[in-house]
Each structure stands twice: as C-alpha cells, then as structure tokens.
Design an enzyme around this catalytic site. Structure first.
Site, PDB file in Angstrom:
ATOM      1  N   ILE A 182     -18.471   0.423  28.539  1.00 48.25           N
ATOM      2  CA  ILE A 182     -19.062   0.410  27.199  1.00 48.25           C
ATOM      3  C   ILE A 182     -19.280   1.825  26.660  1.00 48.25           C
ATOM      4  O   ILE A 182     -18.893   2.123  25.522  1.00 48.25           O
ATOM      5  CB  ILE A 182     -20.355  -0.417  27.177  1.00 48.25           C
ATOM      6  CG1 ILE A 182     -20.005  -1.911  27.387  1.00 48.25           C
ATOM      7  CG2 ILE A 182     -21.108  -0.234  25.869  1.00 48.25           C
ATOM      8  CD1 ILE A 182     -21.198  -2.822  27.521  1.00 48.25           C
ATOM      9  N   GLY A 212     -33.006   5.304  33.953  1.00 47.67           N
ATOM     10  CA  GLY A 212     -33.631   5.937  32.794  1.00 47.67           C
ATOM     11  C   GLY A 212     -33.665   5.067  31.560  1.00 47.67           C
ATOM     12  O   GLY A 212     -33.992   5.566  30.474  1.00 47.67           O
ATOM     13  N   GLU A 267     -29.394  11.577  30.374  1.00 45.67           N
ATOM     14  CA  GLU A 267     -29.697  11.804  31.789  1.00 45.67           C
ATOM     15  C   GLU A 267     -28.435  12.102  32.592  1.00 45.67           C
ATOM     16  O   GLU A 267     -28.471  12.763  33.614  1.00 45.67           O
ATOM     17  CB  GLU A 267     -30.403  10.593  32.386  1.00 45.67           C
ATOM     18  CG  GLU A 267     -29.532   9.348  32.441  1.00 45.67           C
ATOM     19  CD  GLU A 267     -30.328   8.112  32.792  1.00 45.67           C
ATOM     20  OE1 GLU A 267     -29.817   7.296  33.571  1.00 45.67           O
ATOM     21  OE2 GLU A 267     -31.434   7.955  32.283  1.00 45.67           O
ATOM     22  N   GLY A 278     -24.704   5.958  29.450  1.00 48.11           N
ATOM     23  CA  GLY A 278     -24.551   5.860  30.893  1.00 48.11           C
ATOM     24  C   GLY A 278     -23.100   5.911  31.301  1.00 48.11           C
ATOM     25  O   GLY A 278     -22.267   6.536  30.653  1.00 48.11           O
ATOM     26  N   ILE A 279     -22.793   5.214  32.380  1.00 43.95           N
ATOM     27  CA  ILE A 279     -21.448   5.200  32.920  1.00 43.95           C
ATOM     28  C   ILE A 279     -20.863   3.801  32.761  1.00 43.95           C
ATOM     29  O   ILE A 279     -21.597   2.816  32.677  1.00 43.95           O
ATOM     30  CB  ILE A 279     -21.443   5.621  34.417  1.00 43.95           C
ATOM     31  CG1 ILE A 279     -20.023   5.935  34.901  1.00 43.95           C
ATOM     32  CG2 ILE A 279     -22.089   4.545  35.284  1.00 43.95           C
ATOM     33  CD1 ILE A 279     -19.994   6.597  36.263  1.00 43.95           C
ATOM     34  N   GLY A 280     -19.547   3.712  32.663  1.00 43.96           N
ATOM     35  CA  GLY A 280     -18.914   2.404  32.583  1.00 43.96           C
ATOM     36  C   GLY A 280     -18.044   2.255  31.362  1.00 43.96           C
ATOM     37  O   GLY A 280     -17.812   3.195  30.590  1.00 43.96           O
TER      38      GLY A 280
END
Length: 613
Positions: free
Chosen positions: A214, A331, A233, A210-212
């Site tokens: 981590i 997701g 995704e 995802g985003i961020g």
C-alpha cells in the site's frame, strides 16, 4: 588520529544467566555477534533477548535454544519469532513505539546489556547506528554493557545516530550485508488503494508511511505532487521514486524543514546507499520521531497506516488475528494521534477490503473475538480500501457503519447492513446498502478542478443521507421551484435516505462534493431514473446557488450520458421548467432537442443514445 577498538567479547564479564539483553533490530540485527554469543554460551541459561522487529535469521528463537534464550519482542516478525510466540517460548509486549525507551529508562525493563550493529569509527571515534536508531540509541544509553558488531556495511547516517567508541565495552569486527527487503509487487487491489490515498494528499503535505504494497502504491501516485515532506518512523524503497521525480523536497515542512526525518530504514542496497553520509536524511530515536507532539509540529501531516480489520464503528485491529498475535502496535497510534493534532492533518487507515482470496471481509460488523483494538474509533479519520474513502470524523455510529459498508467488498455489503441492525440502531427506512456504478471503473472518485477550486465527483450513497438533507435546506425557494416545480417545505431523514439509497446498477445518481478535512459538502447532484418499458432514462440536476456557473451540471450530465450509453439505453429525456433557461441551455449544449410538451410551462428535451445517432 588513531582510534583503538574495545576488546573482543568475553561474555562471562559482560552478562550472566538471567540477564536481560537488548538486540538491535529491523535490517541491522548483529547476527555475527549473536552467533558469537551462542558459540560461547556454555554455562548460560534464561537470557531474555528484548528487541523490535528483527528481519532475517532469527536463530535465537528456535526450539533448540529455548533453555538459552527467551525472546521478548515489541513487534512480532519472522517465522521463527512468530512460531515461538505462538508456542509460548517467546513473549510479545505491546507498547507504543514512542514509549518503549521509557521502559528502559524508568526501570520497567532494565537492560543488562545491548547488542548493536554499528559502522566503523570515524577518525574522531564515532560509530553510527546506521539504519536502526529507533530504540537502539535508548538501549545503548541505558544498558549496563554495550557490545557492538563493527560492520563496514553499516551506512553512516546523519542526525542523532552516533555513539562514541568509548561507550562500547566490547566489540566484534564482522562485515555482514544488511538484510534487504525489496519492494513487493503491486497488484490491482493495492494499486486502487494507492490511487485513493493519493487523492487525500495535497501538495506541501508531510508524510508518514510504513512498509508493504500500500505505501508503495501510494507513493507511486505521488510522483507528480509538489514539495512533499517526510517525517516517518521508517523509510523504505518506496521513497526513491518520488525523490527522484522531485516530488519530495521537504521545503514546506514546519518541523525540521529541508530534512527527511526518520528513525529506521528497511529496503534494498539502493536505499542504504542513499542514506549513507546523506545530510538531508536525518535519523533520530523513536522517542523523538514518534512523539505525537513532535509529529503535530508538521502542518498538513498525513499518517498512512494499515490494519488487519476495521469494524463498523471504526475500531482498528492491527496486531492480532483473533487470538493469534501477528505483528505489533508499532508507531500507528503515535502517528494517528500526531496527525490528528496537526494543522490540516489527516490520519488514514488503508487496507484491502478482503482476505483469504475474497472469502473474508476485513470490514467487519464487530471485532473478531480475541482480537485487540490498536487504534480506537475516536482516533480514526479516514479508512481507505480499493472501493473508496470512508470519512469517519464527526460521524455517528450509524453514519460510520454506512460509510464503511460503502468501502467494503460489494459481496459483503448486504450482510454487513443486516449484521449492524443486530447491534446498532438503524431505522426501518434504511433498507438498501451502497452500490457502485460499474461504468465508472475501478476508481469511483473523480477529482475535478472548476475555476480553480477542487471538488470530487462520485456516486451518491446511503452515507450521504444527512449531507443531502443539508443540501436541500441550503436551496432558495426559487431553486426548489425550478427543480421540483413547487416549493417543498421539508426533506425528512426518511425521504433523504430514499433519495441516496440508489441501486446504481439500474438508476444512476452522482454528486459533486468539496472535502475539507473530514467536512464533506454536497454542491451538485445529478441522476437519471431508468424506464424499462421503453429503455429510456430521465435526467435531473440541482446545483447549490453559490456554485452555479462553474460547469457542475455540465460535468454531471456528460458523465450520466456516458453511463447510459455504456448500458445500452436508447434515449435520455429531461423535463425542465420553461423559465429555467440556464438548465435548458445545458441540455441543448449536450445536443438534446426539444419536443412538443402538453404543458407549456415545461420543456421536454430528448437525446438519442443509439450508436447511429
């Protein structure tokens, strides 16, 4: 070939009061188009705007437009939308990202119109949805009317991202830059999380992230990997470093080999330039990318997702803080499920161990009242914090609790163990909570390659109770005799628990394990017991028979000597049976010297640890 554009929007011919209108989201919100609707909204009321995450100026969610619009979002983002949901002026509809398209097609949420941001048409009349194909394509296919913002700054992306100009009922030509979201700075906590997650990724794996912070930290530590693939995704700027380093080739993918597969992109202009007319990066609808069966077609699928909290049974809260809804399901469940079905796949939940300046533990005894479980305890395989990797698959409730307490912040571990006693059965002998070995540093897990095989060296901990018991029963009588000086017949759970429940700040106990998926096998254990009366420690080792000769005891001894020296211990001693020549040799190679022993069947060895030794 000349392509004619549709007429400018005449809103009374396109929508009416009470219409349900889809708005393209993520980084590709058609702001000029929405403003045009606001400017020509006389006579309109109660228009429902349906959307995913929307970045930037979400002006329609402001208090001043409450009579004109009501937002219904599948993913809460941005201060205006979050405030509107909190105040009841907007709705949040939880749904798996893979299934949102079905809400449009089966009549659950029929769409009167769709507002989307697209590239100018090519000579054949095809416009690209650019950075946001996700649920936009489904909305375009199902909406009664399609109104587009023709925007020269929308990149043309490969895959199933094109709609023909003939499918557009009205358009507004307006060039606007896409919203840019730079990579957040990586702090020490996320740096450590990224290192641990990277340890779970093998060469040739296919990744979702995802985003961020981590994902950024994780991908930073994957630049030296080989033949990684992407089926995710979303794409962010985090992909740039491993791409430029040659770590991402998509060569080993078993579904869409050679291609990065995604459904939307959020990042900076560098990312948007990368995906523009790039045939190696393909965008598909979320109903395709996020379909668990499609995800599972990728062997070695690694799903990396985050959470707001995880309870001690493994339940994952990801969309709400107590009664306050914060984000969305997105997701996560799609990819956790798909990775679990994938051959050699791994579903990872990664999160910092604390929140609110280390005043709140994000590893909790129970889910916070009001919070919703997004991913069930049956789905999660790994939970990673800055304190390590908790492996949950196949573990009992008690084993899960111990694994998760181990990766909680140290100041919360004792309290979590006490809390879990109130809810789940914990035997009386389970008295100690896991502790770290400070001398190992921030990363307590060390990867070893011994004669071509991969292992990990780490502290022994209470969650190893059953594994140590299995380790004991794997030994031959000869090994037991050499290690214990007799032939013990039993290793009870209570005794095993006592051996793994170590105060690692006083004594030290290490193990070398092999981890194959969620299967963890102990192959060697080394420890020392501290003797405060003369500031010495006594060391002992045992190695699984089929692993002897690979240097495991040597590695463990070297690490224990280093720990003892850092603690200022004066000397290390060992008592070894005289007929255990291989073990004596290991100690002597580490510069231990023999001492006179009262028992001729034993050899006493000693190493001075003082600085001038």
């Amino acid at each position: 070939m000349t392509v004619s554009l549709p007429p400018s929007p005449h809103w009374p011919e396109l929508i009416k009061s009470g219409s349900r209108v889809f708005v393209g989201g993520n980084a590709a919100v058609p702001y000029a188009l929405i403003q045009h609707l606001i400017d020509h909204s006389t006579g309109f009321t109660d228009i429902e705007l349906v959307h995913m995450l929307t970045l930037g100026d979400t002006r329609w969610a402001r208090e001043e437009y409450r009579a004109l619009f009501k937002a219904n979002t599948f993913f809460i983002g941005g201060d205006e939308v979050r405030k509107a949901v909190d105040e009841g002026r907007a709705d949040y509809t939880p749904c798996f990202l893979s299934e949102i398209s079905g809400l449009f097609s089966d009549g659950t949420l029929p769409l009167d119109a769709a507002l989307v941001n697209v590239s100018p048409p090519d000579p054949f009349g095809y416009c690209s949805l650019g950075t946001s194909v996700d649920i936009c394509m489904s909305a375009v296919r199902q909406a009664g009317k399609v109104i587009a913002q023709i925007n020269k700054q929308v990149p043309r992306t490969a895959g199933h991202s094109y709609i023909h100009i003939s499918e557009i009922d009205a358009c507004l030509e307006a060039d606007e830059p896409l919203v840019e979201v730079p990579t957040p700075p990586i702090d020490s906590v996320t740096e450590r999380i990224g290192q641990y997650v990277a340890m779970l990724v093998e060469n040739g794996a296919t990744l979702q992230f995802g985003i961020g912070k981590i994902p950024s930290a994780t991908l930073k530590y994957l630049t030296k990997h080989q033949d990684l693939g992407i089926h995710s995704e979303m794409l962010t700027d985090s992909i740039l470093a491993p791409l430029e380093a040659g770590a991402i080739t998509n060569r080993k993918k078993t579904f869409h080999p050679g291609k990065v597969v995604t459904s939307f992109a959020i990042g900076t202009q560098r990312l948007y330039d990368l995906i523009d007319n790039n045939p190696h990066i393909e965008f598909y609808p979320s109903s395709y990318v996020n379909k668990p069966a499609n995800i599972a077609k990728n062997d070695n699928m690694i799903a990396i997702n985050s959470a707001l909290e995880v309870d001690l049974t493994g339940q994952v809260v990801a969309d709400s803080l107590g009664h306050d809804f914060y984000s969305g399901i997105g997701g996560q469940v799609d990819f956790v499920s798909g990775a679990a079905m994938s051959k050699n796949g791994k579903a990872i939940i990664a999160l910092p161990s604390t929140a609110a300046n280390e005043t709140v533990s994000r590893i909790t005894a129970c889910v916070t009242p009001g919070a919703g479980v997004v991913t069930s305890r049956g789905n999660v395989q790994y939970v990673v914090t800055e304190y390590g990797i908790a492996s949950l698959k196949g573990k009992s409730i008690r084993e899960r609790a111990l694994e998760l307490i181990r990766v909680a912040h140290p100041k919360f571990r004792a309290g979590l163990l006490e809390e879990v006693r109130q809810h789940y059965w914990v035997p009386h002998y389970q008295a100690k909570y896991p502790t770290d070995i400070p001398e190992l540093g921030d990363i307590q897990l060390k990867k070893l390659t011994l004669q071509g095989d991969n292992f990990y060296m780490r502290p022994l901990n209470p969650a190893d109770e059953r594994r140590l018991q299995e380790f004991f029963y794997s030994h031959t009588k000869e090994t037991l005799r050499l290690r214990y000086n007799h032939d013990p017949k039993q290793m009870s759970r209570a005794k095993s628990c006592n051996l793994v429940s170590v105060d690692q700040s006083t004594d030290a106990a290490l193990c070398i394990v092999r981890q194959e998926g969620s299967r963890i096998t102990i192959h060697a254990v080394g420890r020392f017991y501290y003797n405060p009366h003369d500031n010495s420690c006594e060391a002992a080792f045992v190695t699984r028979e089929n692993q002897q000769g690979k240097g495991m005891a040597k590695r463990l001894l070297s690490q224990l000597i280093d720990i003892a020296r850092q603690r200022g211990i004066d000397r290390m001693v060992a008592m070894v049976r005289a007929d255990n020549r291989p073990m004596i040799k290991i100690f002597e190679q580490a510069n231990f010297t023999r001492r006179v022993s009262d028992d001729p069947s034993d050899v006493e060895l000693q190493l001075s640890l003082e600085k001038d030794a």
